[in-house]
Design a protein around this motif. Structure first.
Motif, PDB file in Angstrom:
ATOM      1  N   ASN A 123       1.000  -1.325   0.082  1.00  0.00           N
ATOM      2  CA  ASN A 123       0.026   0.054   0.197  1.00  0.00           C
ATOM      3  C   ASN A 123       0.749   1.270   0.093  1.00  0.00           C
ATOM      4  N   MET A 124       0.532   2.411  -0.843  1.00  0.00           N
ATOM      5  CA  MET A 124       0.927   3.616  -0.752  1.00  0.00           C
ATOM      6  C   MET A 124      -0.229   4.581  -0.377  1.00  0.00           C
ATOM      7  N   GLY A 125       0.070   5.742   0.388  1.00  0.00           N
ATOM      8  CA  GLY A 125      -1.143   6.581   0.588  1.00  0.00           C
ATOM      9  C   GLY A 125      -0.533   7.853   1.206  1.00  0.00           C
TER      10      GLY A 125
ATOM     11  N   ASN B 149       6.268   2.473  -7.669  1.00  0.00           N
ATOM     12  CA  ASN B 149       7.080   2.903  -6.624  1.00  0.00           C
ATOM     13  C   ASN B 149       6.921   4.602  -6.313  1.00  0.00           C
ATOM     14  N   THR B 150       5.847   5.055  -7.163  1.00  0.00           N
ATOM     15  CA  THR B 150       5.583   6.399  -6.991  1.00  0.00           C
ATOM     16  C   THR B 150       4.032   6.533  -7.016  1.00  0.00           C
ATOM     17  N   ALA B 151       3.709   7.534  -5.676  1.00  0.00           N
ATOM     18  CA  ALA B 151       2.085   7.694  -5.625  1.00  0.00           C
ATOM     19  C   ALA B 151       1.938   9.167  -5.891  1.00  0.00           C
ATOM     20  N   TYR B 152       0.871   9.539  -6.536  1.00  0.00           N
ATOM     21  CA  TYR B 152       0.472  10.851  -6.820  1.00  0.00           C
ATOM     22  C   TYR B 152      -0.828  11.132  -6.166  1.00  0.00           C
TER      23      TYR B 152
ATOM     24  N   VAL C 113     -10.073  25.510   3.231  1.00  0.00           N
ATOM     25  CA  VAL C 113      -9.080  26.066   4.334  1.00  0.00           C
ATOM     26  C   VAL C 113      -8.795  24.806   5.364  1.00  0.00           C
ATOM     27  N   GLU C 114      -9.937  23.939   5.495  1.00  0.00           N
ATOM     28  CA  GLU C 114      -9.691  22.799   6.321  1.00  0.00           C
ATOM     29  C   GLU C 114      -8.773  21.703   5.879  1.00  0.00           C
ATOM     30  N   ASP C 115      -8.348  21.891   4.498  1.00  0.00           N
ATOM     31  CA  ASP C 115      -7.483  21.046   4.032  1.00  0.00           C
ATOM     32  C   ASP C 115      -6.003  20.987   4.626  1.00  0.00           C
ATOM     33  N   THR C 116      -5.966  22.048   5.091  1.00  0.00           N
ATOM     34  CA  THR C 116      -4.669  22.750   5.408  1.00  0.00           C
ATOM     35  C   THR C 116      -3.921  21.714   6.465  1.00  0.00           C
ATOM     36  N   GLY C 117      -2.356  21.646   6.410  1.00  0.00           N
ATOM     37  CA  GLY C 117      -2.179  20.434   7.336  1.00  0.00           C
ATOM     38  C   GLY C 117      -0.800  20.119   6.724  1.00  0.00           C
ATOM     39  N   ILE C 118       0.048  19.169   7.691  1.00  0.00           N
ATOM     40  CA  ILE C 118       1.062  18.573   6.751  1.00  0.00           C
ATOM     41  C   ILE C 118       0.625  17.231   6.249  1.00  0.00           C
ATOM     42  N   TYR C 119       1.339  16.859   5.189  1.00  0.00           N
ATOM     43  CA  TYR C 119       0.629  15.574   4.585  1.00  0.00           C
ATOM     44  C   TYR C 119       1.911  14.649   4.602  1.00  0.00           C
ATOM     45  N   TYR C 120       1.542  13.417   4.999  1.00  0.00           N
ATOM     46  CA  TYR C 120       2.685  12.632   4.931  1.00  0.00           C
ATOM     47  C   TYR C 120       2.337  11.173   4.107  1.00  0.00           C
ATOM     48  N   CYS C 121       3.528  10.938   3.367  1.00  0.00           N
ATOM     49  CA  CYS C 121       3.498   9.897   2.486  1.00  0.00           C
ATOM     50  C   CYS C 121       3.481   8.502   3.505  1.00  0.00           C
ATOM     51  N   HIS C 122       2.777   7.395   3.124  1.00  0.00           N
ATOM     52  CA  HIS C 122       2.988   6.423   3.639  1.00  0.00           C
ATOM     53  C   HIS C 122       3.199   5.092   2.928  1.00  0.00           C
ATOM     54  N   ALA C 123       3.967   4.113   3.109  1.00  0.00           N
ATOM     55  CA  ALA C 123       4.071   3.030   2.448  1.00  0.00           C
ATOM     56  C   ALA C 123       4.415   1.519   3.415  1.00  0.00           C
TER      57      ALA C 123
END
Length: 122
Positions: free
Chosen positions: A33-35, A76-79, A87-97
Motif C-alpha cells: 500500500n501507498m497513501g 514506486n511512486t504515488a500521486y 481551508v480545512e485541508d490545511t496541514g502537513i501531508y505525510y506519505c506512507h508505504a
C-alpha cells in the motif's frame, strides 16, 4: 536504506489545486500500500487516500470527490491530485508505504515520509 521522498506541497487559495508526489528510490521489488495521511494543528493524523498494489483505492470522507490518488506503472511512486482545496485541508501531508521488499529481498513493514506542508488560505 528505504525512504520516501515527498514533493508538491505549498500555498494555494480556496478552490485551487495541488499535486503531491511520493517516490521510493532505490532497487525496489514491490510495495503493497501507498497513501497519504495529513495532520492539522491540534488534530490527530488522519487518512487522506490510499492505493493498494492491485489498484484498490480508499479515501477519507472529507476528500471524496475532490482528491484522487494514483500510482505509476512501477508502483514506486504515488500521486495525490487535490482539487477544490478548502481551508480545512490545511496541514502537513505525510506519505506512507507498507510492506516494501527490496531487490535483494529485504522486507520492511512500515515507512513514513517527513511530511510536506499544504496551506489553503485566502
Amino acid at each position: 536504506q528505504v525512504h520516501l521522498v515527498e514533493s508538491g506541497g505549498g500555498f494555494v487559495q480556496p478552490g485551487g489545486s495541488l499535486n503531491l508526489s511520493c517516490f521510493v528510490p532505490g532497487d525496489i521489488f514491490s510495495i503493497n500500500n501507498m497513501g497519504w495521511y495529513r495532520q492539522a494543528p491540534g488534530k490527530q493524523r488522519e487518512l487522506v487516500a490510499m492505493c493498494t498494489s492491485g489498484g484498490t483505492k480508499r479515501y477519507g470522507e472529507s476528500v471524496k470527490g475532490r482528491f484522487a490518488i494514483s500510482r505509476d506503472i512501477t508502483g514506486n511512486t504515488a500521486y495525490l491530485q487535490m482539487n477544490n482545496l478548502q481551508v480545512e485541508d490545511t496541514g502537513i501531508y505525510y506519505c506512507h508505504a507498507d510492506s516494501i521488499v527490496t531487490a535483494d529481498m529485504n522486507y520492511g513493514l512500515d515507512y513514513w515520509g517527513k511530511g510536506t506542508p499544504v496551506t489553503v488560505s485566502s
